[in-house]
Design a protein around this motif. Structure first.
Motif, PDB file in Angstrom:
ATOM      1  N   UNK A   1       0.824  -1.202   0.000  1.00 35.66           N
ATOM      2  CA  UNK A   1       0.000   0.000   0.000  1.00 35.66           C
ATOM      3  C   UNK A   1       0.862   1.259   0.000  1.00 35.66           C
ATOM      4  N   UNK A   2       1.840   1.339   0.902  1.00 37.84           N
ATOM      5  CA  UNK A   2       2.665   2.532   0.992  1.00 37.84           C
ATOM      6  C   UNK A   2       3.568   2.678  -0.233  1.00 37.84           C
ATOM      7  N   UNK A   3       3.996   1.562  -0.812  1.00 33.93           N
ATOM      8  CA  UNK A   3       4.779   1.616  -2.040  1.00 33.93           C
ATOM      9  C   UNK A   3       3.981   2.310  -3.139  1.00 33.93           C
ATOM     10  N   UNK A   4       2.730   1.935  -3.272  1.00 30.57           N
ATOM     11  CA  UNK A   4       1.874   2.550  -4.293  1.00 30.57           C
ATOM     12  C   UNK A   4       1.629   4.021  -4.022  1.00 30.57           C
ATOM     13  N   UNK A   5       1.351   4.355  -2.764  1.00 32.93           N
ATOM     14  CA  UNK A   5       0.997   5.743  -2.447  1.00 32.93           C
ATOM     15  C   UNK A   5       2.209   6.677  -2.548  1.00 32.93           C
ATOM     16  N   UNK A   6       3.343   6.250  -2.027  1.00 32.51           N
ATOM     17  CA  UNK A   6       4.542   7.080  -2.091  1.00 32.51           C
ATOM     18  C   UNK A   6       4.970   7.280  -3.545  1.00 32.51           C
ATOM     19  N   UNK A   7       4.878   6.212  -4.348  1.00 35.16           N
ATOM     20  CA  UNK A   7       5.238   6.304  -5.763  1.00 35.16           C
ATOM     21  C   UNK A   7       4.311   7.233  -6.517  1.00 35.16           C
ATOM     22  N   UNK A   8       3.100   7.359  -6.035  1.00 33.67           N
ATOM     23  CA  UNK A   8       2.102   8.205  -6.703  1.00 33.67           C
ATOM     24  C   UNK A   8       2.211   9.663  -6.266  1.00 33.67           C
ATOM     25  N   UNK A   9       2.494   9.903  -5.005  1.00 32.71           N
ATOM     26  CA  UNK A   9       2.433  11.256  -4.459  1.00 32.71           C
ATOM     27  C   UNK A   9       3.748  12.021  -4.595  1.00 32.71           C
ATOM     28  N   UNK A  10       4.857  11.399  -4.234  1.00 39.41           N
ATOM     29  CA  UNK A  10       6.081  12.158  -4.034  1.00 39.41           C
ATOM     30  C   UNK A  10       6.850  12.568  -5.293  1.00 39.41           C
ATOM     31  N   UNK A  11       6.951  11.759  -6.352  1.00 41.89           N
ATOM     32  CA  UNK A  11       7.806  12.181  -7.476  1.00 41.89           C
ATOM     33  C   UNK A  11       7.446  13.550  -8.047  1.00 41.89           C
ATOM     34  N   UNK A  12       6.192  13.760  -8.424  1.00 38.66           N
ATOM     35  CA  UNK A  12       5.812  15.059  -8.973  1.00 38.66           C
ATOM     36  C   UNK A  12       5.881  16.142  -7.908  1.00 38.66           C
ATOM     37  N   UNK A  13       5.491  15.795  -6.690  1.00 38.35           N
ATOM     38  CA  UNK A  13       5.536  16.783  -5.603  1.00 38.35           C
ATOM     39  C   UNK A  13       6.955  17.287  -5.384  1.00 38.35           C
ATOM     40  N   UNK A  14       7.927  16.364  -5.356  1.00 37.65           N
ATOM     41  CA  UNK A  14       9.316  16.777  -5.181  1.00 37.65           C
ATOM     42  C   UNK A  14       9.777  17.653  -6.343  1.00 37.65           C
ATOM     43  N   UNK A  15       9.409  17.272  -7.559  1.00 34.65           N
ATOM     44  CA  UNK A  15       9.816  18.051  -8.724  1.00 34.65           C
ATOM     45  C   UNK A  15       9.268  19.478  -8.642  1.00 34.65           C
TER      46      UNK A  15
END
Length: 357
Positions: free
Chosen positions: A79-93
């Protein structure tokens, strides 16, 4: 349930994602016009309903996804793998872009000026007060992600404890909100935990449980819910509508109405809105950078009419967000899934990891 209704419900949610992002975009465009172009132009606050709509949808989708994930530590990692992969990449960029703008053109940042500690807290989405006393990450609209991540952590904890994520999350979120009624929160984290907007996650999960049980919402009831929500958002007088709006129930009613209504008579429009729903996160993240720049650019071109600025900024942001999703957000998410899988799923048997990916 047969496949057709399920697909229809998914399409409805995707379209609603776009409408929610569009509502927020329109509110913020009017805010940017008010601040940077003409302070006599009012701000369209109705669009703020887009945020609680997002939270209801999030609760709905997370409840559905939990049914396909085991209730154990492995399930929590999936679950956290999916959510972190979805939320953080664009947010960090986007956050990095915002920081670059802040240091290169400080005058462009009217609010939320960065400092080192606040910047670090923002990158990990830890609730902190900014220099203006607001609970905002460096990229201001990402305050909603503070609530999203809180919900995800509670949801994952339920899996670790082998409890129903729906029941456990409902108890914890409702309990924290109730505690906030009696104990004045002081820290930024406490404010986020006790905020009643978190109840929208519970509303979304409850709606999902209702739909999943095989029950449906009649079209007539859906239209009535939509009418009540619109009346509430328009500020109709009365304690009933004040309560509906004060507790964001109008947002829940809009999502419930979406479950009862359909757009099958206009398939081309439906496909477009579903496609735009896919890029709603990009739209939400991108517009606070692009929209104010467009407002300032048009002002330099001697264009100050909101009747021109609003549609130009809206179309430009939606178009740019769609491109951002296709060529940057989606590839970033796929890259993150592969690399973060080594962190979240490394201790699991390969056949289990493949099944959960």
């Amino acid at each position: 349930m047969d496949n057709a209704p399920q697909q229809n419900r998914n399409d409805n949610l995707q379209m609603l994602r776009f409408f929610a992002a569009a509502f927020v975009l329109l509110t913020h465009i009017t805010f940017y016009i008010h601040e940077r172009v003409d302070n006599t132009i009012g701000i369209w606050h109705v669009g703020e309903v887009g945020v609680p709509i997002f939270f209801v949808i999030s609760g709905f989708v997370m409840h559905l996804s939990a049914a396909r994930i085991p209730r154990d530590s492995d399930g929590a990692r999936i679950f956290m793998h999916r959510r972190v992969s979805r939320i953080f990449p664009l947010y960090w960029l986007i956050t990095i872009v915002k920081l670059c703008i802040a240091f290169a053109v400080p005058a462009a940042i009217l609010h939320n000026a960065p400092d080192l500690l606040h910047s670090l807290g923002s990158l990990v989405l830890f609730p902190m007060f900014n220099s203006e006393g607001q609970i905002r990450p460096i990229h201001g609209v990402a305050w909603t992600l503070l609530h999203e991540m809180l919900f995800y952590y509670i949801f994952a904890l339920a899996m670790v404890l082998r409890r129903s994520p729906y029941v456990f999350s409902t108890i914890v979120i409702t309990g924290m909100w109730a505690a906030g009624l009696f104990i004045q929160p002081e820290s930024a984290l406490a404010y986020v935990c006790t905020d009643r907007i978190n109840l929208m996650f519970v509303a979304g999960m409850s709606l999902s449980a209702w739909i999943k049980s095989g029950r449906s919402i009649p079209r007539a009831l859906g239209l009535l819910m939509l009418a009540v929500a619109v009346a509430s958002l328009q500020g109709v007088d009365g304690a009933f509508f004040a309560f509906i709006h004060g507790y964001n129930i109008d947002a829940a009613l809009i999502v419930m109405a979406a479950m009862a209504l359909s757009l099958n008579a206009l398939p081309s429009l439906k496909r477009l809105l579903v496609s735009l729903g896919d890029s709603s996160y990009s739209l939400y993240m991108l517009h606070p950078i692009l929209a104010p720049a467009i407002c300032v650019l048009l002002l330099k071109l001697k264009i100050s009419s909101p009747y021109i600025i609003v549609p130009v900024a809206f179309v430009a942001c939606v178009t740019a967000a769609n491109l951002l999703y296709r060529y940057i957000e989606n590839p970033l998410n796929e890259l993150a899934k592969r690399h973060l899988g080594k962190v979240f799923l490394k201790s699991r048997p390969s056949h289990v990891a493949a099944k959960g990916s």
